[in-house]
Write a protein that holds these residues in place. Structure first.
Motif, mmCIF file in Angstrom:
data_model
loop_
_atom_site.group_PDB
_atom_site.id
_atom_site.type_symbol
_atom_site.label_atom_id
_atom_site.label_comp_id
_atom_site.label_asym_id
_atom_site.label_seq_id
_atom_site.Cartn_x
_atom_site.Cartn_y
_atom_site.Cartn_z
ATOM 1 N N THR A 53 28.564 40.064 28.493
ATOM 2 C CA THR A 53 28.286 40.789 29.728
ATOM 3 C C THR A 53 27.611 39.866 30.732
ATOM 4 O O THR A 53 26.720 39.096 30.360
ATOM 5 C CB THR A 53 27.361 41.992 29.435
ATOM 6 N N GLU A 102 35.587 43.324 33.705
ATOM 7 C CA GLU A 102 35.974 44.704 33.440
ATOM 8 C C GLU A 102 34.744 45.606 33.448
ATOM 9 O O GLU A 102 33.678 45.216 32.988
ATOM 10 C CB GLU A 102 36.637 44.753 32.059
ATOM 11 N N GLY A 103 34.916 46.798 33.984
ATOM 12 C CA GLY A 103 33.814 47.748 34.005
ATOM 13 C C GLY A 103 34.301 49.156 34.219
ATOM 14 O O GLY A 103 35.394 49.384 34.738
ATOM 15 N N ASP A 104 33.473 50.114 33.824
ATOM 16 C CA ASP A 104 33.821 51.518 34.013
ATOM 17 C C ASP A 104 33.817 51.888 35.491
ATOM 18 O O ASP A 104 34.621 52.678 35.950
ATOM 19 C CB ASP A 104 32.854 52.421 33.247
ATOM 20 N N ASP A 105 32.899 51.293 36.238
ATOM 21 C CA ASP A 105 32.780 51.606 37.657
ATOM 22 C C ASP A 105 32.357 50.343 38.397
ATOM 23 O O ASP A 105 31.208 49.926 38.299
ATOM 24 C CB ASP A 105 31.762 52.728 37.866
ATOM 25 N N LYS A 152 31.712 43.482 31.923
ATOM 26 C CA LYS A 152 32.212 42.786 30.734
ATOM 27 C C LYS A 152 32.979 41.548 31.185
ATOM 28 O O LYS A 152 33.835 41.616 32.061
ATOM 29 C CB LYS A 152 33.146 43.684 29.929
ATOM 30 N N LYS A 203 36.208 57.106 38.603
ATOM 31 C CA LYS A 203 35.540 56.313 37.582
ATOM 32 C C LYS A 203 36.507 56.025 36.440
ATOM 33 O O LYS A 203 36.413 56.613 35.382
ATOM 34 C CB LYS A 203 34.301 57.013 37.076
ATOM 35 N N THR A 204 37.418 55.150 36.682
ATOM 36 C CA THR A 204 38.340 54.720 35.646
ATOM 37 C C THR A 204 37.992 53.289 35.268
ATOM 38 O O THR A 204 37.248 52.608 35.956
ATOM 39 C CB THR A 204 39.803 54.769 36.150
ATOM 40 N N ASN A 205 38.539 52.835 34.163
ATOM 41 C CA ASN A 205 38.302 51.478 33.716
ATOM 42 C C ASN A 205 38.990 50.508 34.670
ATOM 43 O O ASN A 205 40.196 50.544 34.835
ATOM 44 C CB ASN A 205 38.822 51.310 32.289
ATOM 45 N N ASN A 206 38.219 49.685 35.337
ATOM 46 C CA ASN A 206 38.737 48.747 36.326
ATOM 47 C C ASN A 206 38.614 47.331 35.805
ATOM 48 O O ASN A 206 37.708 47.026 35.041
ATOM 49 C CB ASN A 206 37.924 48.863 37.623
ATOM 50 N N SER A 207 39.509 46.465 36.268
ATOM 51 C CA SER A 207 39.402 45.064 35.872
ATOM 52 C C SER A 207 39.980 44.158 36.945
ATOM 53 O O SER A 207 40.800 44.565 37.759
ATOM 54 C CB SER A 207 40.117 44.818 34.545
#
Length: 96
Positions: A50, A81-84, A35, A1-5
């Motif tokens: 969002t 972009e999202g946390d998961d 995001k 669960k890292t910041n992905n984009s």
């Protein structure tokens, strides 16, 4: 669960309001909030909000959004972009 984009670079040729179309599959049971950022070549945010990919575990679906207002010709960076982002699959991105 890292910041992905995921980033896309687009280069509209004339000023206008542009349609963005994502062909996606969200394999989760719940909607996935992501995001959405659109920046010009100078890093100025043109849109920052969002968008939501609703569940679609078995079929490709379409999500339409716009540039949010008139943009000029030039180069723009679109970032999702999202946390998961687990379970989100993008097949196609159109900018018109």
């Amino acid at each position: 669960k890292t910041n992905n984009s995921i980033e896309f670079e687009v280069k509209p040729g004339v000023a206008g309001i542009y349609l963005m179309r994502f062909r996606f599959m969200n394999r989760n049971e719940a909607p996935l909030k992501v995001k959405f950022k659109m920046e010009d070549a100078y890093g100025i945010l043109m849109r920052n909000d969002t968008i939501e990919f609703f569940p679609s575990p078995e079929k490709w679906k379409i999500l339409n959004t716009t540039s949010g207002g008139y943009i000029n010709a030039g180069t723009y960076k679109i970032t999702l972009e999202g946390d998961d982002l687990k379970g989100l699959m993008l097949d196609n991105f159109e900018f018109q």
